[in-house]
Scaffold this motif. Structure first.
Motif, PDB file in Angstrom:
ATOM      1  N   ASP A  75      28.567  27.998  15.689  1.00  0.00           N
ATOM      2  CA  ASP A  75      27.232  27.951  16.285  1.00  0.00           C
ATOM      3  C   ASP A  75      26.226  27.277  15.355  1.00  0.00           C
ATOM      4  OD1 ASP A  75      27.813  29.507  18.714  1.00  0.00           O
ATOM      5  OD2 ASP A  75      28.126  31.171  17.321  1.00  0.00           O
ATOM      6  N   VAL A  76      26.222  27.683  14.080  1.00  0.00           N
ATOM      7  CA  VAL A  76      25.287  27.146  13.096  1.00  0.00           C
ATOM      8  C   VAL A  76      26.086  26.646  11.890  1.00  0.00           C
ATOM      9  CG1 VAL A  76      23.294  27.586  11.618  1.00  0.00           C
ATOM     10  CG2 VAL A  76      23.514  28.800  13.807  1.00  0.00           C
ATOM     11  N   VAL A  77      25.872  25.402  11.522  1.00  0.00           N
ATOM     12  CA  VAL A  77      26.534  24.821  10.352  1.00  0.00           C
ATOM     13  C   VAL A  77      25.459  24.437   9.342  1.00  0.00           C
ATOM     14  CG1 VAL A  77      27.987  22.963   9.485  1.00  0.00           C
ATOM     15  CG2 VAL A  77      28.432  23.948  11.759  1.00  0.00           C
ATOM     16  N   VAL A  78      25.600  24.928   8.116  1.00  0.00           N
ATOM     17  CA  VAL A  78      24.664  24.596   7.041  1.00  0.00           C
ATOM     18  C   VAL A  78      25.405  23.723   6.037  1.00  0.00           C
ATOM     19  CG1 VAL A  78      23.066  25.475   5.309  1.00  0.00           C
ATOM     20  CG2 VAL A  78      23.501  26.813   7.381  1.00  0.00           C
ATOM     21  N   ASN A  79      25.070  22.442   6.025  1.00  0.00           N
ATOM     22  CA  ASN A  79      25.724  21.452   5.175  1.00  0.00           C
ATOM     23  C   ASN A  79      25.009  21.463   3.824  1.00  0.00           C
ATOM     24  OD1 ASN A  79      27.668  19.495   4.805  1.00  0.00           O
ATOM     25  ND2 ASN A  79      26.927  18.158   6.427  1.00  0.00           N
ATOM     26  N   ASN A  80      25.442  22.362   2.947  1.00  0.00           N
ATOM     27  CA  ASN A  80      24.668  22.685   1.761  1.00  0.00           C
ATOM     28  C   ASN A  80      25.319  22.294   0.434  1.00  0.00           C
ATOM     29  OD1 ASN A  80      22.648  24.446   0.128  1.00  0.00           O
ATOM     30  ND2 ASN A  80      24.644  25.386  -0.323  1.00  0.00           N
ATOM     31  N   ALA A  81      26.615  22.061   0.410  1.00  0.00           N
ATOM     32  CA  ALA A  81      27.300  21.792  -0.859  1.00  0.00           C
ATOM     33  C   ALA A  81      26.668  20.595  -1.568  1.00  0.00           C
ATOM     34  CB  ALA A  81      28.781  21.532  -0.612  1.00  0.00           C
ATOM     35  N   LEU A 128      22.334  22.047  10.127  1.00  0.00           N
ATOM     36  CA  LEU A 128      21.262  21.979   9.135  1.00  0.00           C
ATOM     37  C   LEU A 128      21.760  21.168   7.948  1.00  0.00           C
ATOM     38  CD1 LEU A 128      20.008  25.704   9.196  1.00  0.00           C
ATOM     39  CD2 LEU A 128      19.496  23.826  10.771  1.00  0.00           C
ATOM     40  N   GLN A 129      21.124  20.014   7.738  1.00  0.00           N
ATOM     41  CA  GLN A 129      21.510  19.101   6.672  1.00  0.00           C
ATOM     42  C   GLN A 129      20.594  19.345   5.474  1.00  0.00           C
ATOM     43  OE1 GLN A 129      24.411  17.978   7.739  1.00  0.00           O
ATOM     44  NE2 GLN A 129      24.073  15.790   8.076  1.00  0.00           N
ATOM     45  N   VAL A 130      21.112  19.968   4.435  1.00  0.00           N
ATOM     46  CA  VAL A 130      20.285  20.332   3.291  1.00  0.00           C
ATOM     47  C   VAL A 130      20.110  19.120   2.380  1.00  0.00           C
ATOM     48  CG1 VAL A 130      20.065  21.825   1.267  1.00  0.00           C
ATOM     49  CG2 VAL A 130      20.999  22.747   3.415  1.00  0.00           C
ATOM     50  N   THR A 131      18.858  18.635   2.298  1.00  0.00           N
ATOM     51  CA  THR A 131      18.563  17.518   1.403  1.00  0.00           C
ATOM     52  C   THR A 131      17.570  18.012   0.346  1.00  0.00           C
ATOM     53  OG1 THR A 131      16.782  16.545   2.768  1.00  0.00           O
ATOM     54  CG2 THR A 131      19.046  15.870   3.250  1.00  0.00           C
ATOM     55  N   SER A 132      16.493  17.296   0.134  1.00  0.00           N
ATOM     56  CA  SER A 132      15.578  17.654  -0.949  1.00  0.00           C
ATOM     57  C   SER A 132      14.169  17.178  -0.654  1.00  0.00           C
ATOM     58  CB  SER A 132      16.054  17.020  -2.260  1.00  0.00           C
ATOM     59  OG  SER A 132      15.073  17.124  -3.279  1.00  0.00           O
ATOM     60  N   MET A 133      13.198  17.899  -1.189  1.00  0.00           N
ATOM     61  CA  MET A 133      11.804  17.463  -1.079  1.00  0.00           C
ATOM     62  C   MET A 133      11.592  16.112  -1.746  1.00  0.00           C
ATOM     63  SD  MET A 133       9.823  19.510  -4.106  1.00  0.00           S
ATOM     64  CE  MET A 133       8.628  18.199  -4.246  1.00  0.00           C
ATOM     65  N   GLY A 134      12.472  15.752  -2.694  1.00  0.00           N
ATOM     66  CA  GLY A 134      12.345  14.501  -3.417  1.00  0.00           C
ATOM     67  C   GLY A 134      13.132  13.356  -2.835  1.00  0.00           C
ATOM     68  N   SER A 135      13.666  13.528  -1.632  1.00  0.00           N
ATOM     69  CA  SER A 135      14.517  12.479  -1.070  1.00  0.00           C
ATOM     70  C   SER A 135      13.729  11.275  -0.585  1.00  0.00           C
ATOM     71  CB  SER A 135      15.352  13.049   0.083  1.00  0.00           C
ATOM     72  OG  SER A 135      14.513  13.570   1.102  1.00  0.00           O
ATOM     73  N   GLY A 136      12.394  11.398  -0.535  1.00  0.00           N
ATOM     74  CA  GLY A 136      11.587  10.276  -0.062  1.00  0.00           C
ATOM     75  C   GLY A 136      11.290   9.234  -1.122  1.00  0.00           C
ATOM     76  N   GLY A 137      11.676   9.501  -2.363  1.00  0.00           N
ATOM     77  CA  GLY A 137      11.415   8.533  -3.422  1.00  0.00           C
ATOM     78  C   GLY A 137      12.169   8.886  -4.679  1.00  0.00           C
ATOM     79  N   GLY A 138      12.506   7.874  -5.472  1.00  0.00           N
ATOM     80  CA  GLY A 138      13.277   8.113  -6.687  1.00  0.00           C
ATOM     81  C   GLY A 138      12.424   8.593  -7.838  1.00  0.00           C
ATOM     82  N   MET A 139      13.064   9.288  -8.780  1.00  0.00           N
ATOM     83  CA  MET A 139      12.380   9.765  -9.967  1.00  0.00           C
ATOM     84  C   MET A 139      13.308   9.650 -11.164  1.00  0.00           C
ATOM     85  SD  MET A 139      10.371  13.367 -10.604  1.00  0.00           S
ATOM     86  CE  MET A 139       9.102  12.876  -9.433  1.00  0.00           C
ATOM     87  N   ALA A 140      12.763   9.245 -12.291  1.00  0.00           N
ATOM     88  CA  ALA A 140      13.565   9.061 -13.499  1.00  0.00           C
ATOM     89  C   ALA A 140      14.354  10.308 -13.828  1.00  0.00           C
ATOM     90  CB  ALA A 140      12.649   8.696 -14.673  1.00  0.00           C
TER      91      ALA A 140
END
Length: 268
Positions: A75-81, A128-140
């Motif tokens: 029913d619910v898949v959390v793609n978190n790894a 639910l595809q777990v990404t990041s708040m920082g996925s909109g831009g790169g950071m050193a």
């Protein structure tokens, strides 16, 4: 029934515990399921531990089938790894880069591909595809982590459009910074080059020593998200992270506007 990858620690573990506490059944997948033994003992009829390496596509397909069979469907898949590759772009080896993207991008794609037939057969479900708040831009120092999450963002946007007609709702879950062990147990570090030491020192000072919130504090939001009849395609998790993402978006718009005339000098 929930399938959660990367469920042995951090956010995945917190999401599994919250779903179980709410009376749901969970298949908790991880490379090492030993940390899940205590939880399995507490919920013997509601939790199944699944040893799974998401970088192995064939193993993912077989593992998802076992997960679906365990409780009669998904029913619910959390793609978190996920994992962290920490270091400057120039410092990273080919092996490190490929291994990192195998987990954070390709592994998530293999899971998504494997679960879709099961969700479609049930007439819908949540991914639910777990990404990041920082996925909109790169950071050193975390460029490859951001790259993998940005790629997953883009693919997930396309995927959401492709499967909506089957009743499958895809949400990109842009996680803020939580104390997940990503920078310890889940981290690979490059061999530092001396030329980058000043920047590395600057970045470490910027990260600071402030304590990140515990993963369980994010779990109620995920539970609410999974229950929404019409969930958003994207959701930022974390109050401070919400502010940071909005500011990054404003900065990006300002940059575009600053150079608007140069952009418009070309047709198309």
């Amino acid at each position: 029934m929930w399938l959660i990858t990367g469920a042995s620690r951090g956010l995945g573990r917190a999401f599994a515990e919250a779903a179980l506490a709410g009376g749901d059944r969970v298949v908790a997948a991880a490379r090492n399921v030993a940390p899940l033994e205590e939880l399995a003992g507490k919920y013997p009829d509601h939790l199944v531990s699944l040893s799974l390496d998401v970088t192995d596509r064939r193993a993912v397909v077989a593992g998802v089938q076992r997960a679906a069979d365990a409780f009669g469907g998904l029913d619910v898949v959390v793609n978190n790894a996920g994992a962290m590759l920490y270091g400057m772009v120039e410092e990273a080896t080919e092996e490190q880069i490929r291994a990192h993207l195998d987990v954070n991008f390709f592994g998530a794609v293999w899971v998504a591909q494997a679960v879709l037939p099961h969700l479609r057969a049930r007439g819908g479900g949540r991914l639910l595809q777990v990404t990041s708040m920082g996925s909109g831009g790169g950071m050193a120092t975390v460029g490859f982590y951001g790259a993998g999450k940005a790629a997953l963002d883009s693919v997930s946007e396309a995927l959401a459009m492709e499967v909506e007609g089957f009743g499958i709702k895809v949400t990109i879950v842009q996680m803020g910074g939580y104390d997940t062990g990503l920078f310890t147990a889940g981290m690979t570090t490059t061999e530092p080059l001396a030329q980058y030491q000043p920047l590395r020192t600057e970045m470490e000072a910027m990260w600071g020593d402030a304590l990140a919130p515990e993963p369980h504090t994010a779990a109620p939001v995920i539970m609410e998200l999974a229950a929404l009849p019409d969930p958003p395609r994207r959701l930022i998790i974390g109050s401070q992270s919400f502010d940071h993402v909005l500011q990054m978006d404003r900065d990006q718009v300002e940059l575009y506007r600053t150079w608007e005339q140069l952009s418009r000098n070309a047709p198309g």
